[in-house]
Enzyme design. Structure first.
Site, PDB file in Angstrom:
ATOM      1  N   VAL A  16       0.834  -1.204   0.000  1.00 28.58           N
ATOM      2  CA  VAL A  16       0.000   0.000   0.000  1.00 28.58           C
ATOM      3  C   VAL A  16       0.875   1.264   0.000  1.00 28.58           C
ATOM      4  O   VAL A  16       0.707   2.159  -0.843  1.00 28.58           O
ATOM      5  CB  VAL A  16      -0.958   0.005   1.218  1.00 28.58           C
ATOM      6  CG1 VAL A  16      -1.697   1.323   1.326  1.00 28.58           C
ATOM      7  CG2 VAL A  16      -1.943  -1.151   1.107  1.00 28.58           C
ATOM      8  N   GLY A 138     -11.146  -1.277   0.937  1.00 28.21           N
ATOM      9  CA  GLY A 138     -10.162  -0.847  -0.070  1.00 28.21           C
ATOM     10  C   GLY A 138     -10.594   0.414  -0.793  1.00 28.21           C
ATOM     11  O   GLY A 138     -10.728   1.481  -0.191  1.00 28.21           O
ATOM     12  N   ASP A 205     -10.876 -10.388  10.262  1.00 27.55           N
ATOM     13  CA  ASP A 205     -10.714  -9.215   9.383  1.00 27.55           C
ATOM     14  C   ASP A 205     -12.069  -8.515   9.181  1.00 27.55           C
ATOM     15  O   ASP A 205     -12.172  -7.291   9.267  1.00 27.55           O
ATOM     16  CB  ASP A 205     -10.134  -9.705   8.042  1.00 27.55           C
ATOM     17  CG  ASP A 205      -9.999  -8.614   7.015  1.00 27.55           C
ATOM     18  OD1 ASP A 205      -9.006  -7.872   7.075  1.00 27.55           O
ATOM     19  OD2 ASP A 205     -10.887  -8.493   6.146  1.00 27.55           O
ATOM     20  N   LYS A 209     -13.548  -4.631  10.330  1.00 29.27           N
ATOM     21  CA  LYS A 209     -14.188  -3.695   9.392  1.00 29.27           C
ATOM     22  C   LYS A 209     -15.619  -3.367   9.841  1.00 29.27           C
ATOM     23  O   LYS A 209     -16.054  -2.226   9.751  1.00 29.27           O
ATOM     24  CB  LYS A 209     -14.167  -4.292   7.979  1.00 29.27           C
ATOM     25  CG  LYS A 209     -12.738  -4.403   7.425  1.00 29.27           C
ATOM     26  CD  LYS A 209     -12.704  -5.275   6.188  1.00 29.27           C
ATOM     27  CE  LYS A 209     -11.308  -5.374   5.602  1.00 29.27           C
ATOM     28  NZ  LYS A 209     -11.203  -6.399   4.549  1.00 29.27           N
TER      29      LYS A 209
HETATM   30  N1  HSE Z   1      -7.571  -9.717   3.672  1.00 29.80           N
HETATM   31  C1  HSE Z   1      -8.570  -8.799   3.232  1.00 29.80           C
HETATM   32  C2  HSE Z   1      -9.564  -9.495   2.320  1.00 29.80           C
HETATM   33  C3  HSE Z   1      -8.041  -7.618   2.496  1.00 29.80           C
HETATM   34  O1  HSE Z   1      -9.389 -10.658   1.972  1.00 29.80           O
HETATM   35  O2  HSE Z   1     -10.524  -8.854   1.941  1.00 29.80           O
HETATM   36  C4  HSE Z   1      -7.483  -6.558   3.360  1.00 29.80           C
HETATM   37  O3  HSE Z   1      -8.472  -5.930   4.117  1.00 29.80           O
END
Ligand code: HSE
Length: 433
Positions: A16, A138, A205, A209
């Site tokens: 990034v 993203g 993850d 989020k």
């Molecule tokens: N590992 C994450 C995904 C991407 O598979 O969406 C980064 O946030």
């Protein structure tokens, strides 16, 4: 006095950070027009091994440092961009930048999910901005729409596919009949899943989020530990076959709902109708469906990861921060965490359920199963029995229920597990319609 340029310090020169540096250079003219003066990269903090990477070799050596003290002592650094990832030392760097009165841009979902309250308080105290558009989804604009564009709404629900790795795995299991480990292996071979994919497949993850999105949407503190979480590794190719037969797709959804002042937040696999919008979002794409009282249903779709989409969000934040500096504005973020909403325990949620189990294949067994469910006020909407195994004299049954309380379902599952005729409860998956 109008500034002649705005200085940027970049922490991290990985996938990034490297792309952010490239955009700042390749699009310098266009960005200067947007900001009103040039953005100048003043220093990049890297780790020793990163010095050997191609993105470091492209940069002028005088810009690079491995030393935190040298980085923060750089004069004229108005904005600090953190693209290191992980909780530590990123958290300490962000706090240091905010304490210095520098505008901060970060792509770090873990730090924002866990420490938003502390960081926002510090940003407010120092009257500087803390931006994190790249931390969720993203390149898809999400943080900003929830912070500004949907501000007049009471957000009633968020239904999100916000992990590309798991969406890719589930898409392959559904489309090609792959089992979980083969689909995961393919995701790794294609570079979607990390060598250690546990944060993705266990839902962590997505939890980070969702914590950020729900905090923004409800203006209330939702911490990762408040979110009920199940990953995708329990799903079997048989579940996909049954789902298809019943007219459903299986997705890992991040769900946040609000009603009567309480919030429900969870990440787990769900059955969703195969003709719904989210069911059709396949591969590494991310999608977020939000429902507001005024805007109705709003859908965001796009690439949730990768260098280019993520740099799009980071650089947009840098531009916003730079414009604020040009205009002499400090902290104008609309992100409070004090609306005091209560988070419901998962035992109180109500959904439909899919159950798959192996039972003895003899008279009266289905009636026993139905009685246990009935005793807990769980009503069956359909049941299918297939593939009786003559050798073991067992049959696989799949039951879909009407809406039921999670607490009642868990009690029923415990009781079913104790029946002599129930050989195995293979899976249970919540259903969202
Ligand atoms: N590992 C994450 C995904 C991407 O598979 O969406 C980064 O946030």
């Amino acid at each position: 006095m109008k500034k002649q340029s705005i200085g940027v310090g970049l922490m991290g020169l990985g996938v990034v950070g490297g792309q952010v540096a490239r955009v700042l250079s390749d699009k310098a003219e266009m960005l200067a027009e947007q900001v009103g003066c040039p953005l100048v990269l003043r220093k990049i903090k890297v780790l020793e091994p990163d010095l050997a990477r191609p993105q470091a070799k492209r940069m002028s050596a005088r810009l690079l440092t491995t030393d935190e003290e040298e980085f923060f002592a750089t004069p004229g650094m108005d904005i600090v961009v953190e693209a290191i990832g992980g909780e530590h030392p990123a958290l300490e760097y962000l706090k240091r930048a905010l304490s210095n009165g520098q505008q901060v841009v970060t792509a770090n979902k873990e730090v924002i999910a866990k420490h938003a309250a502390e960081l926002l308080a510090l940003a407010q105290k120092k009257n500087v901005g803390l931006r994190c558009e790249a931390s969720v989804g993203g390149g898809i604009p999400l943080v900003s729409p929830f912070q500004y564009d949907l501000a007049a709404n009471e957000i009633r629900g968020i239904y999100a596919i916000i992990n590309g790795t798991t969406n890719y795995i589930l898409s392959r299991m559904a489309r090609d009949g792959l089992d979980f480990s083969s689909a995961l292996r393919q995701a790794q071979e294609l570079g979607y899943a990390e060598a250690d994919p546990s944060n993705d497949i266990e839902g962590i993850d997505a939890v980070y989020k969702l914590a950020i999105l729900a905090s923004l949407a409800f203006q209330s503190q939702v911490r990762p530990e408040d979110i009920y979480c199940e990953g995708i590794s329990r799903l079997d190719s048989r579940d996909f076959r049954y789902a298809k037969e019943l007219g459903f797709a299986i997705k890992l959804l991040a769900i946040a709902k609000q009603s009567n002042g309480s919030i429900e937040v969870r990440v787990h696999p769900v059955f969703i109708p195969e003709d719904s919008f989210l069911a059709k979002v396949d591969g590494v794409y991310n999608a977020v469906l939000a429902e507001g009282d005024l805007a109705g249903k709003v859908i965001f779709l796009g690439e949730g990861a990768g260098a280019l989409p993520t740099s799009s969000a980071v650089v947009a934040d840098i531009v916003q921060a730079a414009r604020d500096i040009s205009l002499g504005v400090g902290n104008r973020l609309r992100w409070r965490l004090d609306s005091g909403k209560v988070i419901k325990p998962v035992s109180q949620i109500e959904t439909r359920y899919y159950l798959r189990m192996n039972i003895a294949d003899r008279a009266g067994v289905l009636a026993q199963v139905a009685r246990v469910l009935g005793d807990h006020s769980i009503s069956i909407s359909s049941a299918i029995q297939k593939e009786a195994d003559k050798l073991t004299q067992t049959a696989e049954i799949v039951i879909m229920t009407h809406p039921a309380r999670e607490k009642a379902m868990r009690q029923a599952l415990d009781e079913l597990g104790g029946l002599e005729v129930v050989k195995e409860i293979n899976n249970f998956v919540r259903v969202e319609v």
